[in-house]
Scaffold this active site. Sequence first.
Site, short mmCIF file in Angstrom:
data_model
loop_
_atom_site.label_atom_id
_atom_site.label_comp_id
_atom_site.label_asym_id
_atom_site.label_seq_id
_atom_site.Cartn_x
_atom_site.Cartn_y
_atom_site.Cartn_z
N SER A 135 0.87 -1.17 0.00
CA SER A 135 0.00 0.00 0.00
C SER A 135 0.91 1.22 0.00
CB SER A 135 -0.87 -0.02 1.26
OG SER A 135 -1.58 1.18 1.39
N LYS A 161 -1.08 -1.10 -4.44
CA LYS A 161 -2.28 -0.32 -4.09
C LYS A 161 -1.83 1.09 -3.81
CE LYS A 161 -4.64 -0.01 0.40
NZ LYS A 161 -5.20 -0.81 1.52
N LYS A 163 -3.03 5.03 -2.56
CA LYS A 163 -4.06 5.81 -1.89
C LYS A 163 -4.52 6.91 -2.84
CE LYS A 163 -4.01 3.85 2.19
NZ LYS A 163 -5.22 3.27 2.80
N ASP A 188 -7.22 2.86 -2.94
CA ASP A 188 -7.93 2.92 -1.66
C ASP A 188 -8.23 4.38 -1.34
OD1 ASP A 188 -8.92 2.63 0.90
OD2 ASP A 188 -7.13 1.66 1.73
N GLU A 213 -11.02 0.39 -3.17
CA GLU A 213 -11.27 0.11 -1.76
C GLU A 213 -11.96 1.30 -1.08
OE1 GLU A 213 -7.70 -1.32 0.09
OE2 GLU A 213 -8.48 -1.11 2.12
N ASP A 238 -13.43 -2.03 3.42
CA ASP A 238 -12.47 -2.11 4.53
C ASP A 238 -13.21 -1.57 5.77
OD1 ASP A 238 -10.48 -1.55 6.42
OD2 ASP A 238 -9.14 -0.49 5.07
N LYS A 262 -9.12 -7.04 8.29
CA LYS A 262 -8.11 -6.56 9.24
C LYS A 262 -8.50 -7.11 10.58
CE LYS A 262 -6.86 -2.21 6.97
NZ LYS A 262 -7.17 -0.77 6.91
N GLY A 290 -3.51 -4.07 6.30
CA GLY A 290 -2.48 -3.71 7.27
C GLY A 290 -2.80 -2.38 7.92
O1 OSB Z 1 -7.03 1.76 4.69
O2 OSB Z 1 -5.79 0.07 4.47
C1 OSB Z 1 -5.99 1.17 4.96
C2 OSB Z 1 -2.88 2.26 6.92
C3 OSB Z 1 -3.47 2.92 7.98
C4 OSB Z 1 -4.83 3.04 8.02
C5 OSB Z 1 -5.62 2.49 7.01
C6 OSB Z 1 -5.06 1.81 5.95
C7 OSB Z 1 -3.66 1.73 5.90
C8 OSB Z 1 -2.94 1.11 4.80
C9 OSB Z 1 -1.55 0.63 5.11
O3 OSB Z 1 -3.36 1.03 3.67
C10 OSB Z 1 -1.35 -0.82 4.94
C11 OSB Z 1 -0.02 -1.21 5.51
O4 OSB Z 1 0.06 -1.54 6.70
O5 OSB Z 1 0.95 -1.19 4.76
MG MG Z 2 -8.17 0.54 3.38
#
Ligand code: OSB
Ligand code: MG
Length: 368
Positions: A135, A161, A163, A188, A213, A238, A262, A290
């Site tokens: 991510s 992925k 953001k 996401d 996402e 999520d 998660k 994560g």
């Molecule tokens: O939406 O998946 C998410 C990190 C913090 C809060 C929300 C999210 C995330 C990530 C990071 O996408 C995933 C990672 O731990 O690498």
């Molecule tokens: Mg997410």
Amino acid sequence: MKIEAVTLHEIRMPLVHFFETSFGRTYEREIVLVCLHTDGGNAWGECVAGENPYYSEEWIEDAWATLATFLVPAVVGKSFDKAGECVPLMAKVRGHRMAKAAIENALWAAEAEEKKVPLWKLLGGTRKRIECGVSIGIQDTVEQLLEKIETELAAGYRRIKVKVKPKWDVQVLACIRERWPEILLSCDANSAYSLEDFGHLSDFERFNLLMIEQPLWNDDFYFHARLQKKLKTSICLDESIRNARDATAALELGACRIINVKVGRVGGMTQAIKVHDVCQKNNIPVWCGGMLETGVGRVHNVHLSTLPNFKLPGDVSASKRYWKEDIIEPAVEVTADGMINVPDAPGTGFRVNERLIAKLSKRTQTIR
Ligand code: OSB
Ligand code: MG
């Protein structure tokens, strides 16, 4: 196993690189860890609540207070044959799923240790290697993002992925697809869009994304269902999925075609397995999300990802992407072909570096 006492730790660890989502940028994590002192030794769990209540209502300060005041007193002094037996003891507390998960997950590690089986077997896992994706947060420039993607692809990661948020989306995705037409790519939004954006979100269709996402509100199924009907691209939920009942409702409504599991968000391993099972029955693939975990939480994600319906690469990646020095030994490593080999040793297969945790701790509290 008997929980004789519990120590809460709050540690502070700078990230190797900042992480930015539609709700903000993080440079340094503040993390609550739970250490169960059992008759078989110490067992650790990580509370994945953030430094602020932006991803979810839960955040470290209220997680700490809820653990110290209600959740730890509900389990301390008690004996358990199976880790899942702690769930009903904590059920009176509404919400606070990340805090509950920290205790339950630590107890799963203790049970695996006590029974001398690898955690993944205890959870019902069926594979010994898991597929890894990454991510990647919002960057200052598109060039910096492309450079990061290049690095992760070279490291072997199997799915990228990124953001997104309004004004950091279509143009960014277009640049990525221009350079890498074939890679597994998803995005996401962490709830950054709303009803007025349905037309705009349709512009994402041409990028052949594996999924979008959580485009809409964190607590919504209904409007995601309306959006999913309009899109060929799969929606993945999520934030909206808090438990197996939510998963059932979301799937009945047609709100998504993929679910991100998660373990912290759903309140622990027992509920994570239930979400996994509901999705499996409905032919909906899941993957492991994560929360920028330290090794303590990361290792739980690694073991959970071995269950059969984790059919897509997760956001479970190498320790070194986050930390200069992780608090477990060895660090979580990813092979050149983007896999994590799950340890076969009893327990989690990783040692927790308690001396380092003591050094990083800003606050500790022991409850007997
Ligand atoms: O939406 O998946 C998410 C990190 C913090 C809060 C929300 C999210 C995330 C990530 C990071 O996408 C995933 C990672 O731990 O690498
Ligand atoms: Mg997410």
